[in-house]
Design a protein around this motif. Structure first.
Motif, PDB file in Angstrom:
ATOM      1  N   UNK A 142       0.887  -1.176   0.000  1.00  0.00           N
ATOM      2  CA  UNK A 142       0.000   0.000   0.000  1.00  0.00           C
ATOM      3  C   UNK A 142       0.919   1.219   0.000  1.00  0.00           C
ATOM      4  N   UNK A 143       0.400   2.406  -0.355  1.00  0.00           N
ATOM      5  CA  UNK A 143       1.295   3.558  -0.378  1.00  0.00           C
ATOM      6  C   UNK A 143       2.006   3.726   0.968  1.00  0.00           C
ATOM      7  N   UNK A 144       3.327   3.772   0.934  1.00  0.00           N
ATOM      8  CA  UNK A 144       4.115   3.995   2.148  1.00  0.00           C
ATOM      9  C   UNK A 144       4.312   2.766   3.010  1.00  0.00           C
ATOM     10  N   UNK A 145       3.942   1.576   2.538  1.00  0.00           N
ATOM     11  CA  UNK A 145       4.181   0.409   3.386  1.00  0.00           C
ATOM     12  C   UNK A 145       3.494  -0.848   2.925  1.00  0.00           C
ATOM     13  N   UNK A 146       3.066  -1.663   3.896  1.00  0.00           N
ATOM     14  CA  UNK A 146       2.431  -2.952   3.575  1.00  0.00           C
ATOM     15  C   UNK A 146       1.307  -3.220   4.564  1.00  0.00           C
ATOM     16  N   UNK A 147       0.299  -3.927   4.077  1.00  0.00           N
ATOM     17  CA  UNK A 147      -0.842  -4.308   4.912  1.00  0.00           C
ATOM     18  C   UNK A 147      -0.836  -5.820   4.995  1.00  0.00           C
ATOM     19  N   UNK A 148      -0.920  -6.360   6.225  1.00  0.00           N
ATOM     20  CA  UNK A 148      -0.863  -7.816   6.395  1.00  0.00           C
ATOM     21  C   UNK A 148      -2.046  -8.290   7.204  1.00  0.00           C
ATOM     22  N   UNK A 149      -2.700  -9.361   6.726  1.00  0.00           N
ATOM     23  CA  UNK A 149      -3.785  -9.965   7.508  1.00  0.00           C
ATOM     24  C   UNK A 149      -3.940 -11.436   7.137  1.00  0.00           C
ATOM     25  N   UNK A 150      -4.813 -12.115   7.872  1.00  0.00           N
ATOM     26  CA  UNK A 150      -5.067 -13.530   7.588  1.00  0.00           C
ATOM     27  C   UNK A 150      -6.383 -13.666   6.855  1.00  0.00           C
ATOM     28  N   UNK A 151      -6.392 -14.562   5.856  1.00  0.00           N
ATOM     29  CA  UNK A 151      -7.638 -14.764   5.113  1.00  0.00           C
ATOM     30  C   UNK A 151      -8.378 -15.982   5.640  1.00  0.00           C
ATOM     31  N   UNK A 152      -7.815 -16.674   6.599  1.00  0.00           N
ATOM     32  CA  UNK A 152      -8.418 -17.906   7.106  1.00  0.00           C
ATOM     33  C   UNK A 152      -7.321 -18.702   7.758  1.00  0.00           C
TER      34      UNK A 152
END
Ligand code: UD1
Length: 416
Positions: free
Chosen positions: A275-285
């Motif tokens: 994403x602009x200026x960095x990273x987005x991390x999450x779990x999808x399952x």
């Protein structure tokens, strides 16, 4: 000695700012020995290893002022001695060898002892400097080096060593003539050092490849320089999002330099997006185990092996984690097992079988990245985890408990 008390089970959500890179800042700090003009650095993380280096630079004759990530180094009349008291706490101290030989023609640097994560010799550093005209002898646990004037040489490393490449780069920057480094390390932190040296007026080509060509110059000039963000700190927080089933925005995350890690986390089922200026991390399952082999850059970093193993402890199925850079880097395994992890070591490989839950326990850190793995496991475990010997963690993670608490973790520091 401090310990961290973690009450696990909270999905972490929010945003975290990634600090400057420890492993990029250290060689840049040592490179300031090469200059006679002041250097101003930004984004220098507030870490134990940085303060150890500042102490050492002070003893070598540099005046250092550090405040809130900004550092000014004013090299003075240089002294050649790096004493054992400092070197034994931080192997990277050996990075003063090349710059001291290049600037004043002699150095007396304590031989870094055996280290918890393997023998880690410095033979490649010495071999390269010898080819450039330095002579060494070992005396009472110290490396004594001297030379008239370093000259260019063709150096082929037996393995791509990060520290060896950095030491030789710094020495070659002021040597007479041309140096070719073959089988050089390509880690982004080596690139950051090259960028710093080029900004100071060094002539270097081929950075980022395994063949680096340096043409020595007479002197380097003082500059202002911003240290790159820490890819291993960022990788650790990516895993924190995954292991707690949370969602984290990592500002200043060096996405390109983390490609091998991000690809593995995606294989495991995490969603990591730039994403602009960095990273987005999450779990999808639910996550699944994968096989991981550590390798020099651009391979999967050995400095992320322990953290990914913690994540695999709670993923479905089984996976093999092979450590091919260091010979003894599984000290976190017995501690993860004490928390309920199912891991079996066979030679350089750890077989991880995912379990449904980890349980909080008192555990002991015995190296920097292993300590990070125990914190990650604690964030996901049921109940209370007490991680002792947190000084390992303080060598490489800036305000880790504050950063984690700000995204919801129940974590606090206590004196042991
Ligand atoms: C640096 C990093 C460390 C990371 C490692 C590998 C810093 C301060 N530390 O350590 O976090 O885990 O790179 O990415 O940047 N070797 C020899 N002879 C030598 C030099 C190295 O045999 O003269 C071997 C080592 O024992 C090891 C391998 O080469 O098995 C890689 O070591 P190296 O890349 O030199 O690691 P460091 O620079 O010590």
């Amino acid at each position: 000695m401090d310990k961290l008390i973690i009450e696990g089970g909270v999905p972490l959500t929010g945003s975290i700012e990634i600090s400057g890179s420890k492993n990029a800042a250290l060689p840049v700090l040592f490179a300031s020995i090469l200059l006679s003009e002041p250097v101003r650095l930004r984004n220098v993380p507030n870490l134990r290893d940085i303060h150890t280096t500042l102490k050492l630079l002070n003893m070598l004759g540099c005046a250092c002022e550090y405040q809130k990530g900004q550092l000014t180094i004013r090299p003075g009349c240089l002294l050649p001695e790096a004493p054992y008291d400092l070197v034994r706490t931080m192997r990277a101290s050996v990075l003063c060898l090349g710059p001291l030989l290049a600037r004043i023609g002699h150095a007396r640097v304590a031989l870094p002892g055996g280290c918890a994560i393997g023998a880690r010799p410095v033979d490649q550093h010495l071999k390269g400097l010898e080819l450039m005209g330095a002579r060494f002898k070992l005396e009472k646990g110290y490396i004594l080096g001297h030379c008239r004037k370093l000259h260019g040489a063709r150096v082929t490393f037996d393995m791509p060593t990060v520290g060896g490449t950095e030491n030789l780069l710094m020495a070659a920057a002021l040597a007479e003539g041309e140096t070719f480094l073959e089988n050089a390390a390509r880690e982004p932190e080596v690139m950051d050092l090259v960028n710093f040296l080029i900004a100071c007026g060094a002539r270097i080509e081929g950075q980022g490849t395994s063949r680096i060509h340096i043409t020595g110059v007479k002197a380097l000039r003082g500059v202002e320089y911003t240290v790159m963000p820490d890819r291993i700190e960022a990788g650790t927080f990516l895993v924190a999002a995954g292991i707690t089933g949370g969602e984290l925005l990592l500002r200043q995350c060096p996405v390109n330099e983390l490609e091998s890690v991000i690809l593995k986390l995606r294989d495991m089922g995490m969603i990591v997006s730039e994403v602009p200026g960095g990273a987005l991390a999450k779990c999808a399952g639910p996550l699944r185990c994968v096989d991981v082999t550590t390798n020099p850059y651009p391979g999967f970093p050995t400095d992320m092996q322990a953290q990914v193993m913690a994540l695999m402890c709670l993923a479905a199925g089984a996976g093999a984690v092979e450590e091919s850079v260091f010979e003894n880097r599984f000290m976190h395994v017995p501690e993860l097992v004490r928390m309920g992890g199912s891991i079996r070591i066979s030679g350089h490989t750890a077989m991880v079988r995912g379990v449904r839950r980890l349980t909080g326990a008192p555990v002991m850190a015995s190296d920097l990245r292993g300590a990070a793995a125990l914190v990650l496991a604690g964030l996901a475990a049921g109940g209370i985890t007490e991680v002792s010997r947190v000084y390992h963690l303080d060598r490489g993670y800036e305000s880790i408990e504050d950063k984690l608490a700000a995204v919801g973790a129940r974590i606090r520091r206590e004196k042991e």
